[in-house]
Scaffold this motif. Structure first.
Motif, PDB file in Angstrom:
ATOM      1  N   ALA A  67      44.394  36.731  48.219  1.00 28.83           N
ATOM      2  CA  ALA A  67      44.864  38.087  47.978  1.00 28.83           C
ATOM      3  C   ALA A  67      44.989  38.668  46.635  1.00 28.83           C
ATOM      4  N   ALA A  68      45.541  37.559  45.647  1.00 26.50           N
ATOM      5  CA  ALA A  68      45.621  37.902  44.380  1.00 26.50           C
ATOM      6  C   ALA A  68      44.313  37.820  43.779  1.00 26.50           C
ATOM      7  N   ILE A  69      43.441  37.132  44.111  1.00 31.50           N
ATOM      8  CA  ILE A  69      41.953  37.214  43.416  1.00 31.50           C
ATOM      9  C   ILE A  69      41.292  38.212  43.842  1.00 31.50           C
ATOM     10  N   LEU A  70      41.286  38.984  44.916  1.00 32.65           N
ATOM     11  CA  LEU A  70      40.747  40.250  45.257  1.00 32.65           C
ATOM     12  C   LEU A  70      41.352  41.436  44.604  1.00 32.65           C
ATOM     13  N   ARG A  71      42.798  41.658  44.483  1.00 30.70           N
ATOM     14  CA  ARG A  71      43.318  42.394  43.623  1.00 30.70           C
ATOM     15  C   ARG A  71      43.010  42.281  42.176  1.00 30.70           C
ATOM     16  N   LYS A  72      42.788  41.255  41.672  1.00 26.92           N
ATOM     17  CA  LYS A  72      42.441  41.198  40.124  1.00 26.92           C
ATOM     18  C   LYS A  72      40.829  41.359  39.948  1.00 26.92           C
ATOM     19  N   ILE A  73      40.175  41.272  40.979  1.00 23.67           N
ATOM     20  CA  ILE A  73      38.475  41.945  40.963  1.00 23.67           C
ATOM     21  C   ILE A  73      38.468  43.167  40.910  1.00 23.67           C
ATOM     22  N   GLU A  74      39.519  43.988  41.953  1.00 24.90           N
ATOM     23  CA  GLU A  74      39.500  45.329  42.042  1.00 24.90           C
ATOM     24  C   GLU A  74      39.951  46.144  40.638  1.00 24.90           C
ATOM     25  N   PHE A  75      41.021  45.553  40.310  1.00 29.70           N
ATOM     26  CA  PHE A  75      41.495  46.050  38.959  1.00 29.70           C
ATOM     27  C   PHE A  75      40.679  45.912  37.750  1.00 29.70           C
ATOM     28  N   ALA A  76      39.976  44.828  37.863  1.00 25.84           N
ATOM     29  CA  ALA A  76      38.671  44.482  36.622  1.00 25.84           C
ATOM     30  C   ALA A  76      37.749  45.303  36.796  1.00 25.84           C
ATOM     31  N   ASN A  77      37.489  46.069  38.085  1.00 20.31           N
ATOM     32  CA  ASN A  77      36.493  47.196  38.333  1.00 20.31           C
ATOM     33  C   ASN A  77      37.030  48.340  38.407  1.00 20.31           C
ATOM     34  N   GLY A  78      38.110  48.794  37.582  1.00 22.03           N
ATOM     35  CA  GLY A  78      38.601  50.254  37.625  1.00 22.03           C
ATOM     36  C   GLY A  78      39.433  50.622  38.754  1.00 22.03           C
ATOM     37  N   ARG A  79      39.895  49.778  39.525  1.00 26.56           N
ATOM     38  CA  ARG A  79      40.834  50.330  40.603  1.00 26.56           C
ATOM     39  C   ARG A  79      42.318  50.613  39.821  1.00 26.56           C
ATOM     40  N   SER A  80      42.936  51.765  40.210  1.00 29.36           N
ATOM     41  CA  SER A  80      44.115  52.161  39.643  1.00 29.36           C
ATOM     42  C   SER A  80      45.335  51.279  40.234  1.00 29.36           C
ATOM     43  N   GLN A  81      46.288  50.732  39.758  1.00 34.05           N
ATOM     44  CA  GLN A  81      47.412  50.277  40.095  1.00 34.05           C
ATOM     45  C   GLN A  81      48.123  50.993  41.104  1.00 34.05           C
ATOM     46  N   ASP A  82      47.979  52.119  41.084  1.00 28.92           N
ATOM     47  CA  ASP A  82      48.819  53.214  42.037  1.00 28.92           C
ATOM     48  C   ASP A  82      47.924  53.996  42.688  1.00 28.92           C
ATOM     49  N   ALA A  83      46.573  53.501  43.212  1.00 31.49           N
ATOM     50  CA  ALA A  83      45.873  54.314  43.888  1.00 31.49           C
ATOM     51  C   ALA A  83      46.385  54.496  45.472  1.00 31.49           C
TER      52      ALA A  83
END
Length: 168
Positions: A67-83
């Motif tokens: 779960a942490a790895i997937l979130r890190k990949i999302e954030f590294a690709n421009g996903r907003s923390q408060d999406a």
């Protein structure tokens, strides 16, 4: 080794972000089992069409670590923390299955939307059709066969990444 399935989606610079997601997943987990790539309309909000697919991998990482790895990949690709839940996405990675685990934290497993959204169920049925949903008790192939396909229209689109990375 745990067998896990991850849904990938993007409706912002779709091809680029799907490729980046696949690169990151490949770098992290190694060999990927890929579904077809599908184009689907946005669900839950008015927005550009999405590209969606499902990837299967084997991992030694724990559920919390994945779960942490997937979130890190999302954030590294421009996903907003408060999406917001129903909003455009550069890259959306959802853990659908982690072996036969049933959990609510750190992620809902199996993911509730598996049998509700064609863009999750069809690609999952493609690569894991024989697996049985741990709560419903039916295999994903049967769930897809029973799904009302008039609810969401999907179109298969070419997956360029697979062509570039054949033999890896």
């Amino acid at each position: 080794m745990a067998e896990i399935y991850i849904s990938l989606g993007s409706n912002i610079n779709r091809q680029h972000h799907i490729e980046q997601g696949l690169n990151a997943l490949s770098d992290t987990f190694g060999v990927l089992t890929l579904s077809s790539l599908f184009e689907s309309e946005a669900v839950g909000f008015a927005g550009k069409a999405f590209y969606n697919m499902v990837v299967g991998v084997e991992t030694q990482y724990s559920l919390d670590e994945v779960a942490a790895i997937l979130r890190k990949i999302e954030f590294a690709n421009g996903r907003s923390q408060d999406a917001k839940k129903f909003s455009p996405r550069t890259l959306d990675l959802d853990l659908l299955l982690y072996d036969n685990v049933i959990a609510n934290a750190p992620a809902q497993i199996p993911r509730e939307e598996i049998n509700k959204n064609a863009f999750v169920l069809w690609p999952l049925a493609e690569i894991a059709g024989q697996l049985v949903h741990p709560i419903i008790g039916q295999c994903y192939r049967e769930l897809w066969q029973q799904y009302d396909k008039s609810l969401q229209q999907l179109k298969v689109v070419p997956l360029v990444w697979a062509e570039k990375n054949k033999g890896i």
